[in-house]
Design a protein around this motif. Sequence first.
Motif, PDB file in Angstrom:
ATOM      1  N   SER A  70       0.731  -1.155   0.092  1.00 41.53           N
ATOM      2  CA  SER A  70       0.122   0.106   0.061  1.00 41.53           C
ATOM      3  C   SER A  70       0.969   1.089   0.005  1.00 41.53           C
ATOM      4  CB  SER A  70      -0.920   0.074   1.277  1.00 41.53           C
ATOM      5  OG  SER A  70      -0.321   0.133   2.430  1.00 41.53           O
ATOM      6  N   PHE A  71       1.586   1.451  -1.070  1.00 40.06           N
ATOM      7  CA  PHE A  71       2.434   2.394  -0.946  1.00 40.06           C
ATOM      8  C   PHE A  71       2.011   3.535  -1.989  1.00 40.06           C
ATOM      9  CE2 PHE A  71       6.578   4.772  -2.151  1.00 40.06           C
ATOM     10  CZ  PHE A  71       7.006   5.273  -1.149  1.00 40.06           C
ATOM     11  N   PRO A  72       1.331   4.448  -1.570  1.00 42.68           N
ATOM     12  CA  PRO A  72       0.686   5.675  -2.447  1.00 42.68           C
ATOM     13  C   PRO A  72       1.358   6.240  -3.567  1.00 42.68           C
ATOM     14  CG  PRO A  72       0.690   6.386  -0.156  1.00 42.68           C
ATOM     15  CD  PRO A  72       1.576   5.249  -0.130  1.00 42.68           C
ATOM     16  N   PRO A  83      -7.349  -4.956  -4.448  1.00 38.05           N
ATOM     17  CA  PRO A  83      -6.791  -3.451  -4.130  1.00 38.05           C
ATOM     18  C   PRO A  83      -5.553  -3.332  -3.773  1.00 38.05           C
ATOM     19  CG  PRO A  83      -8.151  -4.327  -2.119  1.00 38.05           C
ATOM     20  CD  PRO A  83      -8.412  -5.307  -3.280  1.00 38.05           C
ATOM     21  N   ALA A  84      -4.826  -4.604  -3.345  1.00 31.95           N
ATOM     22  CA  ALA A  84      -3.535  -4.647  -2.846  1.00 31.95           C
ATOM     23  C   ALA A  84      -2.556  -4.593  -4.053  1.00 31.95           C
ATOM     24  CB  ALA A  84      -3.208  -5.632  -1.782  1.00 31.95           C
ATOM     25  N   ARG A  85      -1.597  -3.819  -4.120  1.00 31.28           N
ATOM     26  CA  ARG A  85      -0.626  -3.802  -5.179  1.00 31.28           C
ATOM     27  C   ARG A  85       0.716  -3.758  -4.728  1.00 31.28           C
ATOM     28  NH1 ARG A  85      -0.649   1.244  -8.498  1.00 31.28           N
ATOM     29  NH2 ARG A  85      -0.326   2.212  -6.521  1.00 31.28           N
ATOM     30  N   THR A  87       4.532  -2.960  -5.350  1.00 36.76           N
ATOM     31  CA  THR A  87       5.072  -1.982  -6.122  1.00 36.76           C
ATOM     32  C   THR A  87       6.692  -1.789  -6.022  1.00 36.76           C
ATOM     33  OG1 THR A  87       4.848  -0.017  -4.586  1.00 36.76           O
ATOM     34  CG2 THR A  87       3.179  -0.427  -6.551  1.00 36.76           C
ATOM     35  N   ALA A  88       7.173  -1.687  -6.990  1.00 34.00           N
ATOM     36  CA  ALA A  88       8.815  -1.632  -6.771  1.00 34.00           C
ATOM     37  C   ALA A  88       9.255  -0.623  -5.973  1.00 34.00           C
ATOM     38  CB  ALA A  88       9.535  -1.617  -8.229  1.00 34.00           C
ATOM     39  N   GLU A  89       8.518   0.713  -5.837  1.00 36.61           N
ATOM     40  CA  GLU A  89       8.827   1.944  -5.150  1.00 36.61           C
ATOM     41  C   GLU A  89       8.563   1.548  -3.724  1.00 36.61           C
ATOM     42  OE1 GLU A  89       8.044   3.139  -9.477  1.00 36.61           O
ATOM     43  OE2 GLU A  89       7.063   1.696  -7.873  1.00 36.61           O
ATOM     44  N   GLY A  90       7.354   0.692  -3.341  1.00 37.82           N
ATOM     45  CA  GLY A  90       6.983   0.460  -2.220  1.00 37.82           C
ATOM     46  C   GLY A  90       8.150  -0.486  -1.436  1.00 37.82           C
TER      47      GLY A  90
END
Length: 247
Positions: A70-72, A83-85, A87-90
């Motif tokens: 859950s990194f915006p 709804p959960a993703r 991500t590489a940034e997170g």
Amino acid sequence: MRLHPLTSLAFAGSTAVITTAAASWPVSLAVGAGALGLSAAGGTARRLVPAAAAVLVPLGLSLLIVHGLSFPEGRTVLAQFGPARVTAEGLAFAGERAAQLSAAVLALLVFSFSVNVPDLVAALASRGVHGRFGFVLASTLTLLPAITAQAGRIRQAQESRGLVIRRGLLHKVAAFRLQAIPLVLSLVEDAGTRAAALEARGFSSPGPRTSYREVPDSAIQRLLRMLLLAAAAAAVVWRLWLAGTGG
């Protein structure tokens, strides 16, 4: 040169603060590696590594789960579960925070496993620190070894009465449940005994105090402590300034 307990505390505290303020992978990894190296050189690595793992593994997993899912600001989606993703940034953000946390925890654990607790209490008392605060700090530093030793004695006593701990996670969890109740009760009883002993020795009494234990200090180490505290304060101010300017 033997470090004064307050100098060791200043080293550990300033290292944790500066590492957190730097928010840099190389700095965090260097501090963590240095802490492990110092622990190995001091002969405390066998005790430090399990203690660090007990603290950092659940915290690291929670960071990965929360920020990884859950990194915006996450844009590069690696996997999606409703709804959960992921991500590489997170994951990168969680890894960076976990590295900072690991470095800070390792630095503080190196101090806690290497400092002479009676010397630390005596040094705090000589600086006018209230005896209760010194005792609380000393109890915190010795809590984990005390719990470990008490748990070992309880396990030996139960095994001598016929307790058999089989292999497997479920059996170990069941055995821990049997050991947890007497462990907690013994710690509560020990806390009451220590409180009575403190009252008998006048820890709550006002007025000046003396100590039979003298901890040698030097002007160089006092100057070093001031420089370390100034460096930690400067790191915090620099980080706040960057946050204010959007850097």
